[in-house]
Structures are given as C-alpha cells and as structure tokens.
Design a protein around this motif. Structure first.
Motif, PDB file in Angstrom:
ATOM      1  N   ASN A  92      41.093  72.145  24.774  1.00 16.42           N
ATOM      2  CA  ASN A  92      41.477  72.553  26.125  1.00 16.42           C
ATOM      3  C   ASN A  92      42.622  71.649  26.564  1.00 16.42           C
ATOM      4  N   THR A  94      44.394  71.415  29.271  1.00 14.42           N
ATOM      5  CA  THR A  94      44.306  70.818  30.613  1.00 14.42           C
ATOM      6  C   THR A  94      43.441  69.561  30.580  1.00 14.42           C
ATOM      7  N   SER A  95      42.301  69.651  29.887  1.00 16.31           N
ATOM      8  CA  SER A  95      41.414  68.489  29.790  1.00 16.31           C
ATOM      9  C   SER A  95      42.076  67.354  29.016  1.00 16.31           C
ATOM     10  N   ALA A 118      38.354  66.474  24.539  1.00 13.08           N
ATOM     11  CA  ALA A 118      38.986  67.651  25.153  1.00 13.08           C
ATOM     12  C   ALA A 118      38.666  68.925  24.376  1.00 13.08           C
ATOM     13  N   PRO A 126      34.918  73.646  30.963  1.00 13.77           N
ATOM     14  CA  PRO A 126      35.004  72.192  31.105  1.00 13.77           C
ATOM     15  C   PRO A 126      34.624  71.760  32.520  1.00 13.77           C
ATOM     16  N   PRO A 128      35.544  68.682  34.725  1.00  8.35           N
ATOM     17  CA  PRO A 128      36.399  67.491  34.779  1.00  8.35           C
ATOM     18  C   PRO A 128      35.640  66.267  35.266  1.00  8.35           C
ATOM     19  N   ASN A 129      36.037  65.119  34.735  1.00  5.89           N
ATOM     20  CA  ASN A 129      35.430  63.833  35.095  1.00  5.89           C
ATOM     21  C   ASN A 129      36.505  62.975  35.761  1.00  5.89           C
ATOM     22  N   PRO A 135      34.746  64.501  29.853  1.00  4.33           N
ATOM     23  CA  PRO A 135      34.453  65.697  30.650  1.00  4.33           C
ATOM     24  C   PRO A 135      33.076  66.245  30.288  1.00  4.33           C
TER      25      PRO A 135
END
Length: 403
Positions: A92, A94-95, A118, A126, A128-129, A135
């Motif tokens: 991913n 974005t992650s 990711a 996902p 997000p963290n 994540p």
C-alpha cells in the motif's frame, strides 16, 4: 453477538510482560454492549496462530488482535490474516509513504525490512498509526451461513493500540442491545464508610446508574456505571447522578475521571494567575514532585525546598523543632517569602513522641491573610502516611481557593 481478543507475543506467554491490552479492550467492548467470551494469548508461532485465528473467526463476530505487526521475522500477524482470507499481501503506497515520513521526522533512515509494515492482505483496509510505524489491519472475514466476522489487528504497544482502537476501530463496530458508560467522581476528606453512609440509597446495588466505592491512598473514588439503549441516555443518567453526589458530599468532591487533587489546584491557580511554592520534610520531595509534574504548572509553581530529617531550616536547631505547629508555621511563612509566591505549602518532619503516643506530622498553608494548619496522627505505614500528608496539604489549598 460475541467478541474474542487475541494477544500476540512470546514475551507475553513467557511472563516477561503482562498483557494489559486484553483487559483494556474488554472494558471498551463491554461499553458497546458486546460481551467478550474469549481471551487468548499466543506465542509467535505460525501454526498455532493460524489455528487460533481460524477458530476465533468461526465462533466470534468480532475478533481483535494485538501485536505481531512489527518488521521482524517473528511478526506474523499480517501474513496469517492474508492466509485466513485466502489472499496475498500487497504493498500500500500510501501507508509506505506515511512510514517513510515518520522515520524522516525522527532523523532516521528506514530499513528495507520496514516495507513489510506497508503490506496488507488484498481486500483488507489499512488502519493508519499516527504515533508509530506499525499500521493496523481491518478485514471482514466471510463465514458460511453467518455474517462476516469483523477483524481488527492493532499494534501491541498500548498507547498506539488504544488510539487506533478509539479513532478507527470502535467506529466500525456494531453496538449491542445495551450500552454502558463509565465515569468516576473523586473525593477527599472523609473515610470510605462515612462517604457511603452520606450517599445512602445512591449506592444501592439495583440502582441504575450503579455507584461503587473504591478507597486508595486516602482518596475515595465513586465509580458510576450507567446502562441504557443509547449513549445519550447513559450520559443523561450519569450527569444526574453526579449532580446528586456533589449536592450530597459538597466540598468533599474535588474532581472527576482523570482529575487529581494537584491537577485541580494547579489548574485553578493558573486560571487566576497566582503562584505557589512548597517546603517539605516528612514527605521527602513527594509534594514538589506531584505539583511540578502537573501541566501547566510551569509559571504557577515557583519552586520547592526539601528539608532533610536533621536539618533545622530556617532557624530551628533540629528537625524536632519543626515538628510542631510553630515550626510548620515558620516553614510555610519563610517559604512564601523566599519564593515571593501567593501561597506556600509546608509539611513538617514526623514528631518523635514519648511512650505509646502516635507520631504526628503537621501541614500548613500560608497565604496573605495568615497560616492554616492541620495535624495528622501517623497510624499506618509511612508509605501510606507520606502521600496522605501531601494530599492533606494540597486539599487545604483547594478548599481555600473554593471560598
């Protein structure tokens, strides 16, 4: 509907660390009206983990997993969720970007192995963290003849897990037929039995909201648990009960939930633009510690003096000279003058009584109108007596500010 919680980590099964995540999540789920029927704690073992995941999904409608989302080879949670779903891991972007930016902010180069964090099972979402590099994973696992199982995997670090649960997992969960709200009211100045007697029917077991009593270090906490169909219904009932408690107990009540005596006092001083300083003997620095660590105590707290057991400050020949009403008065007045503070809090040394008399400690509050003093007999262990003396003198200032 029922839920199951799985904690991953060999450090948990070996006893090196305690699993507090499962306890916390159980309380949160019960507030949503979702009963937790199973707790499982797993070592980092692929075969055992996969068997437990499959069993949990088959019998529970909500499965929450903590741990196993790191970048090391023994972090297997994401891979086993993919196997559970019959799919593969996919990157991913974005992650990955979020993780790279987090390392950059910390001034560190991201290791290639961190790319695995990711990677997510195809078809999952996902989580997000914002405060860590791991994540979470959200997935709805199909089940034959049943509604899909809602599954969330979160980091094992408690602070990261709690924020992820509150912000991203809880909103995705259904509510049961009955929800629960919990709150607390804190009191100081009377014993547990006295407070219970004053409250009367408010502590009856069949009452909703239910009010329980807990005593800890001279603080009496009232635990309020409200049950209802909606959170709004619970909140209204809780507010009414808190109002009745305050009306009944008056100035014994000093705060709610995360409030402490020192946080209430420092917040009020900060609001007024007033200052405080401290001097202490018997408490060995505990008074200065609790005041100095309260935010926003910076401009409010002028400073402290911690007097040794045999130190005669400011003019006493020995500690015994300070263990009197006159001695603690001098301590408080001199401290207020020295720091040019609006208020000074003082705790004397323990007195050295003769015969069967209990030792005493004196506490004092100095302000522009004079000095207020309380004495406290030491009838228990010093590990209890010291924090009690600290709370007693802080409470003196709280009551003065409330006039």
């Amino acid at each position: 509907m029922q839920a199951e919680i799985i904690a991953i980590g060999s450090e948990l099964t070996s006893g090196a660390k305690l699993d507090t995540n499962s306890q916390w999540l159980s309380i949160e789920l019960s507030a949503l009206g979702i009963p937790v029927c199973y707790h499982q704690t797993m070592a980092d073992d692929r075969a055992a983990m996969l068997e437990v995941f499959r069993t949990a999904v088959s019998r529970s409608d909500v499965v929450l997993i903590t741990g196993g989302l790191g970048p090391t080879l023994d972090d297997l949670t994401r891979e086993l969720i993919a196997e559970l779903l019959g799919t593969e891991l996919a990157l991913n972007e974005t992650s990955l970007k979020i993780i790279e930016e987090m390392f950059a902010k910390r001034g560190r180069k991201m290791a290639e192995r961190n790319r695995i964090q990711a990677m997510f099972p195809v078809g999952s979402e996902p989580l997000p963290n914002p405060i860590g590099t791991a994540p979470g994973v959200w997935a709805e696992v199909p089940r034959e003849g049943k509604a899909p199982c809602r599954l969330a995997a979160m980091p094992g670090v408690p602070s990261e897990m709690r924020r992820m649960y509150r912000e991203q997992v809880e909103p995705k969960l259904p509510h049961g037929e009955q929800v629960i709200r919990r709150s607390t009211v804190h009191t100081f100045g009377r014993g547990e039995s006295d407070v219970e007697a004053m409250l009367g029917d408010l502590t009856a077991r069949d009452r909703n909201p239910e009010v329980g009593i807990t005593a800890s270090s001279a603080t009496i906490t009232l635990r309020i648990e409200s049950r209802g169909v909606t959170f709004e219904e619970c909140d209204a009932a809780t507010a009414e009960t808190k109002s009745l408690i305050r009306k009944t107990l008056g100035d014994l009540v000093y705060g709610e939930d995360d409030d402490t005596l020192e946080s209430v006092v420092v917040t009020e001083l900060d609001k007024r633009g007033e200052t405080v300083a401290t001097v202490e003997c018997a408490s060995h620095g505990l008074l200065s510690h609790v005041i100095a660590t309260v935010s926003p105590s910076g401009p409010t707290y002028r400073g402290s003096i911690v007097v040794g057991d045999e130190t005669g400050w400011p003019s006493a020949e020995s500690a015994s000279d300070l263990a009197t009403k006159d001695g603690v008065t001098a301590l408080a007045q001199n401290c207020r003058d020295q720091f040019e503070a609006d208020y000074a809090l003082a705790i004397s040394p323990f007195s050295k009584p003769e015969g069967d008399e209990a030792p005493l400690v004196f506490v004092a509050l100095a302000h522009k109108s004079g000095v207020e003093i309380r004495e406290q007999a030491i009838l228990s262990d010093l590990t209890i007596a010291r924090p009690r003396a600290v709370k007693t003198v802080v409470n003196l200032l709280r009551l003065h500010l409330a006039k």
